[in-house]
Design a protein around this motif. Sequence first.
Motif, PDB file in Angstrom:
ATOM      1  N   UNK A  45      38.135 -41.456 -39.698  1.00 61.16           N
ATOM      2  CA  UNK A  45      36.838 -42.266 -39.241  1.00 61.16           C
ATOM      3  C   UNK A  45      35.731 -42.119 -40.321  1.00 61.16           C
ATOM      4  N   UNK A  46      35.455 -41.205 -41.065  1.00 61.35           N
ATOM      5  CA  UNK A  46      34.166 -41.346 -42.020  1.00 61.35           C
ATOM      6  C   UNK A  46      34.657 -42.179 -43.126  1.00 61.35           C
ATOM      7  N   UNK A  47      35.921 -42.496 -43.586  1.00 59.01           N
ATOM      8  CA  UNK A  47      36.219 -42.849 -44.866  1.00 59.01           C
ATOM      9  C   UNK A  47      37.029 -44.328 -44.431  1.00 59.01           C
ATOM     10  N   UNK A  48      37.124 -44.631 -43.169  1.00 57.66           N
ATOM     11  CA  UNK A  48      37.515 -46.083 -42.786  1.00 57.66           C
ATOM     12  C   UNK A  48      37.015 -47.424 -43.115  1.00 57.66           C
ATOM     13  N   UNK A  49      35.562 -47.403 -42.807  1.00 55.03           N
ATOM     14  CA  UNK A  49      34.898 -48.459 -43.068  1.00 55.03           C
ATOM     15  C   UNK A  49      34.699 -48.533 -44.540  1.00 55.03           C
ATOM     16  N   UNK A  62      36.664 -33.766 -33.169  1.00 55.53           N
ATOM     17  CA  UNK A  62      35.680 -34.762 -34.214  1.00 55.53           C
ATOM     18  C   UNK A  62      34.784 -33.505 -34.898  1.00 55.53           C
ATOM     19  N   UNK A  63      34.697 -32.482 -34.358  1.00 54.31           N
ATOM     20  CA  UNK A  63      33.720 -31.501 -35.018  1.00 54.31           C
ATOM     21  C   UNK A  63      34.318 -30.885 -36.436  1.00 54.31           C
ATOM     22  N   UNK A  64      35.570 -30.649 -36.151  1.00 50.09           N
ATOM     23  CA  UNK A  64      36.292 -30.128 -37.398  1.00 50.09           C
ATOM     24  C   UNK A  64      36.983 -31.263 -38.400  1.00 50.09           C
ATOM     25  N   UNK A  65      37.617 -32.190 -37.600  1.00 55.35           N
ATOM     26  CA  UNK A  65      38.192 -33.354 -38.676  1.00 55.35           C
ATOM     27  C   UNK A  65      37.341 -34.181 -39.417  1.00 55.35           C
ATOM     28  N   UNK A  66      36.267 -34.758 -38.702  1.00 57.35           N
ATOM     29  CA  UNK A  66      35.454 -35.647 -39.583  1.00 57.35           C
ATOM     30  C   UNK A  66      34.844 -35.043 -40.714  1.00 57.35           C
ATOM     31  N   UNK A  67      34.360 -33.893 -40.761  1.00 56.10           N
ATOM     32  CA  UNK A  67      33.566 -33.719 -42.023  1.00 56.10           C
ATOM     33  C   UNK A  67      34.791 -33.309 -43.200  1.00 56.10           C
ATOM     34  N   UNK A 119      29.108 -38.438 -46.447  1.00 57.98           N
ATOM     35  CA  UNK A 119      27.980 -38.152 -45.556  1.00 57.98           C
ATOM     36  C   UNK A 119      28.085 -38.564 -44.163  1.00 57.98           C
ATOM     37  N   UNK A 120      29.118 -39.563 -43.886  1.00 60.15           N
ATOM     38  CA  UNK A 120      29.558 -40.024 -42.265  1.00 60.15           C
ATOM     39  C   UNK A 120      29.871 -38.977 -41.834  1.00 60.15           C
ATOM     40  N   UNK A 121      30.848 -38.286 -42.331  1.00 63.07           N
ATOM     41  CA  UNK A 121      31.523 -36.874 -41.854  1.00 63.07           C
ATOM     42  C   UNK A 121      30.438 -35.730 -41.554  1.00 63.07           C
ATOM     43  N   UNK A 122      29.685 -35.644 -42.427  1.00 62.41           N
ATOM     44  CA  UNK A 122      28.501 -34.691 -42.047  1.00 62.41           C
ATOM     45  C   UNK A 122      27.579 -34.991 -40.849  1.00 62.41           C
ATOM     46  N   UNK A 123      27.407 -36.377 -40.860  1.00 64.58           N
ATOM     47  CA  UNK A 123      26.448 -36.931 -39.599  1.00 64.58           C
ATOM     48  C   UNK A 123      27.071 -36.661 -38.294  1.00 64.58           C
ATOM     49  N   UNK A 164      26.549 -34.848 -33.718  1.00 64.13           N
ATOM     50  CA  UNK A 164      27.010 -35.630 -32.677  1.00 64.13           C
ATOM     51  C   UNK A 164      28.094 -34.970 -31.845  1.00 64.13           C
ATOM     52  N   UNK A 165      29.151 -34.696 -32.458  1.00 63.17           N
ATOM     53  CA  UNK A 165      30.007 -33.786 -31.865  1.00 63.17           C
ATOM     54  C   UNK A 165      29.794 -32.655 -31.198  1.00 63.17           C
ATOM     55  N   UNK A 166      29.214 -31.757 -31.751  1.00 62.78           N
ATOM     56  CA  UNK A 166      28.663 -30.441 -30.971  1.00 62.78           C
ATOM     57  C   UNK A 166      27.964 -30.767 -29.829  1.00 62.78           C
ATOM     58  N   UNK A 167      27.024 -31.494 -29.932  1.00 61.95           N
ATOM     59  CA  UNK A 167      25.988 -31.971 -28.751  1.00 61.95           C
ATOM     60  C   UNK A 167      26.717 -32.319 -27.621  1.00 61.95           C
ATOM     61  N   UNK A 168      27.599 -33.502 -27.977  1.00 65.14           N
ATOM     62  CA  UNK A 168      28.686 -34.033 -26.938  1.00 65.14           C
ATOM     63  C   UNK A 168      29.272 -33.021 -26.388  1.00 65.14           C
TER      64      UNK A 168
END
Length: 374
Positions: free
Chosen positions: A45-49, A168-173, A293-297, A301-305
């Motif tokens: 997700x962070x790298x696709x765009x 999402x919490x582990x994979x995106x960053x 940075x997108x992965x860190x952002x 989001x993921x934790x709170x969700x």
Amino acid sequence: MAVLHMRDQDAVETASRGNTNTNTIGFTVALLCILVDVIGIQFTAPSLVPYCVSMGIGVDQIGPLYTARYGGQIISNILMPPLADKYGRKVVVMWSIGGSMIAYIIQGLAFRYEGSEFTLMFTGKLIAGLFGGTFPIILTYITDISMPDLKLLKTRITQAVATLMAAPVALQPLGGAIATFGLYLPLLVSAGIAFVGLILTQCFMVEVFKPEGDKEEGDALKKSDEKKEDDSKGPPRPSVWRDTPLLTLGASFFFVAFFIVGQQIQPPLLLERSSFGLEEDSETRTQERIALTSGLVAIPTSLVTAFVMTVGYLSLSKRGVRDETCVLVGGLVASITFFVVPMCKTVWQLCVINAVQGAGCGMFMGAVQAMPSK
């Protein structure tokens, strides 16, 4: 969620009682299969765009890529459960993982074929969607190897859902960090993980469900089903178009899909602004830094969700807050923040707004998830 049948209950119960070690390994492999199913979305997700932008794919073309992915998955969720009943859980799961691996490879190598990048990305996304309906089959496989121990079944289903939510919490960053070494690498790493999953599934996933048998057995089962239908005849069921809870549930899942895609597209595009200070000496390096940075952002989001979806929703429900209220308030909060996000000027502002957005979505999804059982 599609419901799969367990026609040979005696075989299932015998297998689940007979070999605890084998079933434990099978369950572990099942969790890995869930990871393979979501890794193509969350890990990349962070790298696709940034990856698409670096290949010259326009912003207006990125939306159709997500449409291909999720449109294909709708078809997959419809077709795979009957196939799993016919050929067995293990066979269909291997089809799914193999198809996903091919899809990740096609996308990961798209940058090498100048002029065909969008075509290859679209094809890869569509294939990933068509082979992405693994989760309902995995849940049924877990049921197969856990019955008749209902306590064990409940624990394993909870662990499977937790794996899906924690992804999402582990994979995106992690995906964003790997993208700094090459925007295509998360996709090729995903293909490698899928290959490992394919081998482990072949070696350790024990098929305890007996697929539909010969014609005589099929005819007998059909007659048995027809008899049960005759015995349970009653007043006609209302049309689905007049079933208000069902329509509400369907509309809610549409919102969830919109939210997920929006959260994956919006931050990378926003971080291209000069106010965020992510510019480097080359376009590729800039896009790699945006991916990181997108992965860190995505972490707040993921934790709170996940927290609000579980602990928060349960707390509100125990206090008598109705599901309709959670859906309304959570949906409004998540929707409003989509309009606030473009106003952010710094990364920390984006993290705060995304956390608020995650709280709204968590409340919404917690209520939606509970609707079918009420």
